[in-house]
Design a protein around this motif. Structure first.
Motif, PDB file in Angstrom:
ATOM      1  N   ILE A   1       0.877  -1.172   0.000  1.00  0.00           N
ATOM      2  CA  ILE A   1       0.000   0.000   0.000  1.00  0.00           C
ATOM      3  C   ILE A   1       0.908   1.213   0.000  1.00  0.00           C
ATOM      4  O   ILE A   1       1.769   1.354   0.878  1.00  0.00           O
TER       5      ILE A   1
ATOM      6  N   GLY B   1      -7.521  -2.836   6.969  1.00  0.00           N
ATOM      7  CA  GLY B   1      -8.208  -3.943   6.307  1.00  0.00           C
ATOM      8  C   GLY B   1      -8.155  -3.886   4.791  1.00  0.00           C
ATOM      9  O   GLY B   1      -8.663  -4.780   4.107  1.00  0.00           O
TER      10      GLY B   1
ATOM     11  N   GLY C   1      -5.447  -4.006   2.747  1.00  0.00           N
ATOM     12  CA  GLY C   1      -4.542  -5.015   2.177  1.00  0.00           C
ATOM     13  C   GLY C   1      -5.222  -6.371   2.086  1.00  0.00           C
ATOM     14  O   GLY C   1      -5.144  -7.060   1.068  1.00  0.00           O
ATOM     15  N   THR C   2      -5.902  -6.762   3.154  1.00  0.00           N
ATOM     16  CA  THR C   2      -6.634  -8.030   3.151  1.00  0.00           C
ATOM     17  C   THR C   2      -7.643  -8.050   2.004  1.00  0.00           C
ATOM     18  O   THR C   2      -7.711  -9.013   1.230  1.00  0.00           O
TER      19      THR C   2
ATOM     20  N   ARG D   1      -5.665 -13.644   6.467  1.00  0.00           N
ATOM     21  CA  ARG D   1      -7.076 -13.242   6.396  1.00  0.00           C
ATOM     22  C   ARG D   1      -7.592 -13.264   4.957  1.00  0.00           C
ATOM     23  O   ARG D   1      -8.784 -13.391   4.722  1.00  0.00           O
TER      24      ARG D   1
HETATM   25  C1  LIG Z   1       1.243  -5.786   3.915  1.00  0.00           C
HETATM   26  C2  LIG Z   1       0.122  -4.819   3.609  1.00  0.00           C
HETATM   27  C3  LIG Z   1      -0.232  -4.875   2.128  1.00  0.00           C
HETATM   28  C4  LIG Z   1      -1.112  -5.273   4.433  1.00  0.00           C
HETATM   29  O1  LIG Z   1      -2.154  -4.365   4.187  1.00  0.00           O
HETATM   30  P1  LIG Z   1      -2.920  -3.671   5.426  1.00  0.00           P
HETATM   31  O2  LIG Z   1      -4.105  -2.984   4.868  1.00  0.00           O
HETATM   32  O3  LIG Z   1      -1.957  -2.851   6.200  1.00  0.00           O
HETATM   33  O4  LIG Z   1      -3.331  -4.959   6.274  1.00  0.00           O
HETATM   34  P2  LIG Z   1      -4.735  -5.250   6.964  1.00  0.00           P
HETATM   35  O5  LIG Z   1      -5.159  -4.039   7.728  1.00  0.00           O
HETATM   36  O6  LIG Z   1      -5.669  -5.806   5.969  1.00  0.00           O
HETATM   37  O7  LIG Z   1      -4.336  -6.441   7.944  1.00  0.00           O
HETATM   38  C5  LIG Z   1      -3.219  -6.340   8.765  1.00  0.00           C
HETATM   39  C6  LIG Z   1      -3.414  -7.264   9.952  1.00  0.00           C
HETATM   40  O8  LIG Z   1      -2.205  -7.384  10.634  1.00  0.00           O
HETATM   41  C7  LIG Z   1      -2.327  -6.829  11.920  1.00  0.00           C
HETATM   42  N1  LIG Z   1      -1.078  -6.129  12.169  1.00  0.00           N
HETATM   43  C8  LIG Z   1      -0.563  -5.090  11.517  1.00  0.00           C
HETATM   44  N2  LIG Z   1       0.641  -4.756  12.019  1.00  0.00           N
HETATM   45  C9  LIG Z   1       0.860  -5.637  13.007  1.00  0.00           C
HETATM   46  C10 LIG Z   1       1.921  -5.821  13.912  1.00  0.00           C
HETATM   47  N3  LIG Z   1       2.999  -5.041  13.888  1.00  0.00           N
HETATM   48  N4  LIG Z   1       1.813  -6.817  14.804  1.00  0.00           N
HETATM   49  C11 LIG Z   1       0.725  -7.618  14.824  1.00  0.00           C
HETATM   50  N5  LIG Z   1      -0.301  -7.495  14.000  1.00  0.00           N
HETATM   51  C12 LIG Z   1      -0.234  -6.509  13.093  1.00  0.00           C
HETATM   52  C13 LIG Z   1      -3.521  -5.932  11.886  1.00  0.00           C
HETATM   53  O9  LIG Z   1      -4.084  -5.768  13.153  1.00  0.00           O
HETATM   54  C14 LIG Z   1      -4.410  -6.730  10.941  1.00  0.00           C
HETATM   55  O10 LIG Z   1      -4.936  -7.889  11.569  1.00  0.00           O
HETATM   56  P3  LIG Z   1      -6.394  -7.903  12.233  1.00  0.00           P
HETATM   57  O11 LIG Z   1      -7.316  -7.372  11.219  1.00  0.00           O
HETATM   58  O12 LIG Z   1      -6.620  -9.330  12.568  1.00  0.00           O
HETATM   59  O13 LIG Z   1      -6.309  -7.015  13.418  1.00  0.00           O
HETATM   60  C15 LIG Z   1       0.484  -3.361   4.034  1.00  0.00           C
HETATM   61  O14 LIG Z   1       0.621  -3.297   5.437  1.00  0.00           O
HETATM   62  C16 LIG Z   1       1.747  -2.842   3.375  1.00  0.00           C
HETATM   63  O15 LIG Z   1       1.692  -2.394   2.259  1.00  0.00           O
HETATM   64  N6  LIG Z   1       2.892  -2.899   4.104  1.00  0.00           N
HETATM   65  C17 LIG Z   1       4.168  -2.398   3.582  1.00  0.00           C
HETATM   66  C18 LIG Z   1       4.728  -3.248   2.436  1.00  0.00           C
HETATM   67  C19 LIG Z   1       4.703  -4.715   2.748  1.00  0.00           C
HETATM   68  O16 LIG Z   1       4.997  -5.170   3.844  1.00  0.00           O
HETATM   69  N7  LIG Z   1       4.357  -5.505   1.722  1.00  0.00           N
HETATM   70  C20 LIG Z   1       4.293  -6.963   1.806  1.00  0.00           C
HETATM   71  C21 LIG Z   1       5.620  -7.536   1.487  1.00  0.00           C
HETATM   72  S1  LIG Z   1       5.519  -9.290   1.552  1.00  0.00           S
END
Ligand SMILES: CC(C)(COP(=O)(O)OP(=O)(O)OC[C@H]1O[C@@H](n2cnc3c(N)ncnc32)[C@H](O)[C@@H]1OP(=O)(O)O)[C@@H](O)C(=O)NCCC(=O)NCCS
Length: 178
Positions: A104, A113, A115-116, A153
């Motif tokens: 993102i 939510g 990314g999910t 998820r």
């Molecule tokens: C990975 C990514 C696409 C996920 O999208 P997102 O919208 O942030 O994720 P979501 O909100 O859908 O879900 C994240 C989940 O992880 C949990 N979470 C997030 N950070 C956390 C942490 N540090 N420790 C524990 N749980 C964590 C959230 O609570 C959520 O779970 P839940 O809904 O059960 O509470 C986004 O965070 C991102 O772009 N990150 C940076 C780049 C990256 O890491 N890309 C993936 C490389 S493999």
């Protein structure tokens, strides 16, 4: 966290017009932390991503839109096309196995939510829809807890933890099926 995505998500093929936005995203701290790109300038973006706009590119690249706002980048490919990486994975047969990478770009939208939701939709429409993959494998870093949780998820299950050459930390290999 319950996911309530206010606006519809859609995938549009990457175009040159997205390159300056892509540069801003790739150099943002929250993407750098996990994506590890060496892209630092617009020339780097052009060199790496212009070839990917062609129909015969091995990597299919998309910008994710929430309504009319570009918010994320996602790409898909066949694992068998990247043997240096895929030979390190505990997979006996790579036939029909796709992979994806996602981030993102807009930092304020993390952890809501989205990314999910977008990974779930991308699996349905692109990986299992357009590409007709038999399974999809991802390999987030073991300490990328948010990504692992989002992938779970979205339908992925953990398969193994693997040390991959050149990667700073082990990867959590996860697999999803249609
Ligand atoms: C990975 C990514 C696409 C996920 O999208 P997102 O919208 O942030 O994720 P979501 O909100 O859908 O879900 C994240 C989940 O992880 C949990 N979470 C997030 N950070 C956390 C942490 N540090 N420790 C524990 N749980 C964590 C959230 O609570 C959520 O779970 P839940 O809904 O059960 O509470 C986004 O965070 C991102 O772009 N990150 C940076 C780049 C990256 O890491 N890309 C993936 C490389 S493999």
């Amino acid at each position: 966290m319950s996911s309530s995505i206010a606006s519809p998500l859609s995938f549009r093929p990457l175009q040159e017009a997205h390159f300056s936005l892509l540069l801003a995203w790739l150099t943002a701290a929250h993407v750098q932390q996990w994506w590890g790109s060496d892209v630092r300038t617009i020339e780097h973006v052009v060199a790496k991503y212009l070839p990917r706009l062609s129909d015969d590119s091995l990597v299919r690249c998309f910008i994710v839109f929430q309504a009319e706002q570009p918010i994320a980048y996602i790409q898909a490919y066949w694992l068998a096309d990247f043997p240096d990486y895929s030979k390190q994975l505990p997979l006996a047969d790579l036939t029909g196995v796709a992979s994806l990478d996602v981030f993102i770009g807009e930092q304020p939208l993390l952890g809501k939510g989205i990314g999910t939701a977008l990974v779930r939709l991308f699996l349905r429409d692109v990986v299992f829809g357009l590409m007709r993959a038999e399974s999809c494998v991802v390999g987030p870093a073991v300490d990328n807890v948010g990504a692992i949780r989002a992938y779970e998820r979205a339908g992925f299950s953990k398969v193994a933890v693997v040390s991959v050459e050149g990667a700073p930390t082990a990867e959590c290999i996860m697999q999803a099926k249609p």
